[in-house]
Design a protein around this motif. Sequence first.
Motif, PDB file in Angstrom:
ATOM      1  N   VAL A  37       0.828  -1.201   0.000  1.00  0.00           N
ATOM      2  CA  VAL A  37       0.000   0.000   0.000  1.00  0.00           C
ATOM      3  C   VAL A  37       0.870   1.263   0.000  1.00  0.00           C
ATOM      4  CG1 VAL A  37      -2.028  -1.106   1.017  1.00  0.00           C
ATOM      5  CG2 VAL A  37      -0.248  -0.147   2.514  1.00  0.00           C
ATOM      6  N   SER A  38       2.002   1.196  -0.647  1.00  0.00           N
ATOM      7  CA  SER A  38       2.859   2.369  -0.791  1.00  0.00           C
ATOM      8  C   SER A  38       2.035   3.531  -1.326  1.00  0.00           C
ATOM      9  CB  SER A  38       3.997   2.056  -1.764  1.00  0.00           C
ATOM     10  OG  SER A  38       4.617   3.247  -2.203  1.00  0.00           O
ATOM     11  N   PRO A  39       2.255   4.740  -0.799  1.00  0.00           N
ATOM     12  CA  PRO A  39       1.470   5.879  -1.279  1.00  0.00           C
ATOM     13  C   PRO A  39       1.683   6.171  -2.770  1.00  0.00           C
ATOM     14  CG  PRO A  39       3.214   6.611   0.215  1.00  0.00           C
ATOM     15  CD  PRO A  39       3.179   5.108   0.276  1.00  0.00           C
ATOM     16  N   LEU A  40       2.782   5.741  -3.346  1.00  0.00           N
ATOM     17  CA  LEU A  40       2.987   5.906  -4.784  1.00  0.00           C
ATOM     18  C   LEU A  40       1.892   5.180  -5.568  1.00  0.00           C
ATOM     19  CD1 LEU A  40       4.995   7.227  -6.742  1.00  0.00           C
ATOM     20  CD2 LEU A  40       6.216   5.057  -6.788  1.00  0.00           C
ATOM     21  N   HIS A  41       1.421   4.064  -5.007  1.00  0.00           N
ATOM     22  CA  HIS A  41       0.367   3.275  -5.647  1.00  0.00           C
ATOM     23  C   HIS A  41      -1.035   3.708  -5.223  1.00  0.00           C
ATOM     24  CE1 HIS A  41       3.572   0.697  -6.941  1.00  0.00           C
ATOM     25  NE2 HIS A  41       3.830   0.243  -5.730  1.00  0.00           N
ATOM     26  N   MET A  42      -1.159   4.222  -4.002  1.00  0.00           N
ATOM     27  CA  MET A  42      -2.491   4.410  -3.414  1.00  0.00           C
ATOM     28  C   MET A  42      -2.970   5.863  -3.346  1.00  0.00           C
ATOM     29  SD  MET A  42      -2.852   1.251  -3.084  1.00  0.00           S
ATOM     30  CE  MET A  42      -4.520   1.287  -2.482  1.00  0.00           C
ATOM     31  N   ASP A  43      -2.064   6.815  -3.462  1.00  0.00           N
ATOM     32  CA  ASP A  43      -2.408   8.219  -3.232  1.00  0.00           C
ATOM     33  C   ASP A  43      -2.012   9.047  -4.457  1.00  0.00           C
ATOM     34  OD1 ASP A  43      -2.419  10.931  -2.427  1.00  0.00           O
ATOM     35  OD2 ASP A  43      -1.761  10.441  -0.391  1.00  0.00           O
ATOM     36  N   ALA A  44      -3.023   9.475  -5.228  1.00  0.00           N
ATOM     37  CA  ALA A  44      -2.761  10.218  -6.465  1.00  0.00           C
ATOM     38  C   ALA A  44      -1.988  11.507  -6.199  1.00  0.00           C
ATOM     39  CB  ALA A  44      -4.066  10.516  -7.193  1.00  0.00           C
ATOM     40  N   ALA A  45      -2.322  12.211  -5.130  1.00  0.00           N
ATOM     41  CA  ALA A  45      -1.613  13.462  -4.817  1.00  0.00           C
ATOM     42  C   ALA A  45      -0.142  13.180  -4.516  1.00  0.00           C
ATOM     43  CB  ALA A  45      -2.284  14.173  -3.647  1.00  0.00           C
ATOM     44  N   PHE A  46       0.126  12.115  -3.775  1.00  0.00           N
ATOM     45  CA  PHE A  46       1.508  11.743  -3.470  1.00  0.00           C
ATOM     46  C   PHE A  46       2.246  11.397  -4.763  1.00  0.00           C
ATOM     47  CE2 PHE A  46       4.871   8.744  -2.521  1.00  0.00           C
ATOM     48  CZ  PHE A  46       5.540   9.371  -1.474  1.00  0.00           C
ATOM     49  N   ALA A  47       1.617  10.596  -5.626  1.00  0.00           N
ATOM     50  CA  ALA A  47       2.256  10.208  -6.888  1.00  0.00           C
ATOM     51  C   ALA A  47       2.548  11.438  -7.744  1.00  0.00           C
ATOM     52  CB  ALA A  47       1.377   9.215  -7.643  1.00  0.00           C
ATOM     53  N   ARG A  48       1.608  12.370  -7.803  1.00  0.00           N
ATOM     54  CA  ARG A  48       1.837  13.600  -8.566  1.00  0.00           C
ATOM     55  C   ARG A  48       2.982  14.415  -7.966  1.00  0.00           C
ATOM     56  NH1 ARG A  48      -3.701  13.075  -9.512  1.00  0.00           N
ATOM     57  NH2 ARG A  48      -4.345  14.283  -7.698  1.00  0.00           N
ATOM     58  N   SER A  49       3.085  14.414  -6.632  1.00  0.00           N
ATOM     59  CA  SER A  49       4.175  15.162  -5.981  1.00  0.00           C
ATOM     60  C   SER A  49       5.541  14.556  -6.307  1.00  0.00           C
ATOM     61  CB  SER A  49       3.968  15.206  -4.462  1.00  0.00           C
ATOM     62  OG  SER A  49       4.340  13.980  -3.852  1.00  0.00           O
ATOM     63  N   ARG A  50       5.536  13.321  -6.793  1.00  0.00           N
ATOM     64  CA  ARG A  50       6.784  12.644  -7.175  1.00  0.00           C
ATOM     65  C   ARG A  50       6.987  12.662  -8.690  1.00  0.00           C
ATOM     66  NH1 ARG A  50       6.773  13.370  -2.372  1.00  0.00           N
ATOM     67  NH2 ARG A  50       7.644  11.968  -0.819  1.00  0.00           N
ATOM     68  N   GLY A  51       6.153  13.453  -9.404  1.00  0.00           N
ATOM     69  CA  GLY A  51       6.349  13.632 -10.842  1.00  0.00           C
ATOM     70  C   GLY A  51       5.546  12.725 -11.748  1.00  0.00           C
ATOM     71  N   HIS A  52       4.613  11.961 -11.190  1.00  0.00           N
ATOM     72  CA  HIS A  52       3.801  11.056 -12.000  1.00  0.00           C
ATOM     73  C   HIS A  52       2.434  11.674 -12.275  1.00  0.00           C
ATOM     74  CE1 HIS A  52       6.899   8.100 -11.442  1.00  0.00           C
ATOM     75  NE2 HIS A  52       6.854   8.332 -10.147  1.00  0.00           N
ATOM     76  N   ARG A  53       1.821  11.296 -13.366  1.00  0.00           N
ATOM     77  CA  ARG A  53       0.521  11.819 -13.780  1.00  0.00           C
ATOM     78  C   ARG A  53      -0.589  11.393 -12.842  1.00  0.00           C
ATOM     79  NH1 ARG A  53      -2.666   9.062 -16.519  1.00  0.00           N
ATOM     80  NH2 ARG A  53      -1.114   7.744 -17.486  1.00  0.00           N
ATOM     81  N   ASP A  54      -0.479  10.179 -12.286  1.00  0.00           N
ATOM     82  CA  ASP A  54      -1.512   9.606 -11.410  1.00  0.00           C
ATOM     83  C   ASP A  54      -0.855   8.497 -10.604  1.00  0.00           C
ATOM     84  OD1 ASP A  54      -3.991   8.876 -10.273  1.00  0.00           O
ATOM     85  OD2 ASP A  54      -5.053   8.998 -12.174  1.00  0.00           O
TER      86      ASP A  54
END
Length: 143
Positions: A37-54
């Motif tokens: 359940v890493s936030p990179l997989h579960m949290d769109a805002a977190f993923a975007r903060s790391r440079g990913h679209r979603d």
Amino acid sequence: MIAALRPEDIAVGASASFEQRVDAADIDAFALLTGDVSPLHMDAAFARSRGHRDRVAHGVLLAGYVSRLFGVHLPGRDCLLQSLNLKWLHPVCAGDTVRFTATVSQISAPARAMMAEVVVENAETGVTVARGKVQAGFTGDES
């Protein structure tokens, strides 16, 4: 429909592919199954903060679809994966449609085994997101 190819039915260069849309629900189900359940997989805002679209799909979820490629399409019913080597090149995000393609590079009817090259592409952009090799054996009747 599940293919039921035997070693003698397959030649070097034979290929199979399918496309799969990876939705947030797929990522959720995989996270529930594995506990990743890493936030990179579960949290769109977190993923975007790391440079990913979603949200980013789990790489091993993509590997599961590679398993489907062999267990359903090439060779299908009698396949048993023996090894899988994937290199992830670009992330797949929720909402992406991905094309999985396998091309047979070696076949040994006596050993009841095959090797295949695997390419995983974003179906919309054509960008290769993963590539690798699979060794698969054949189970069942040897006649």
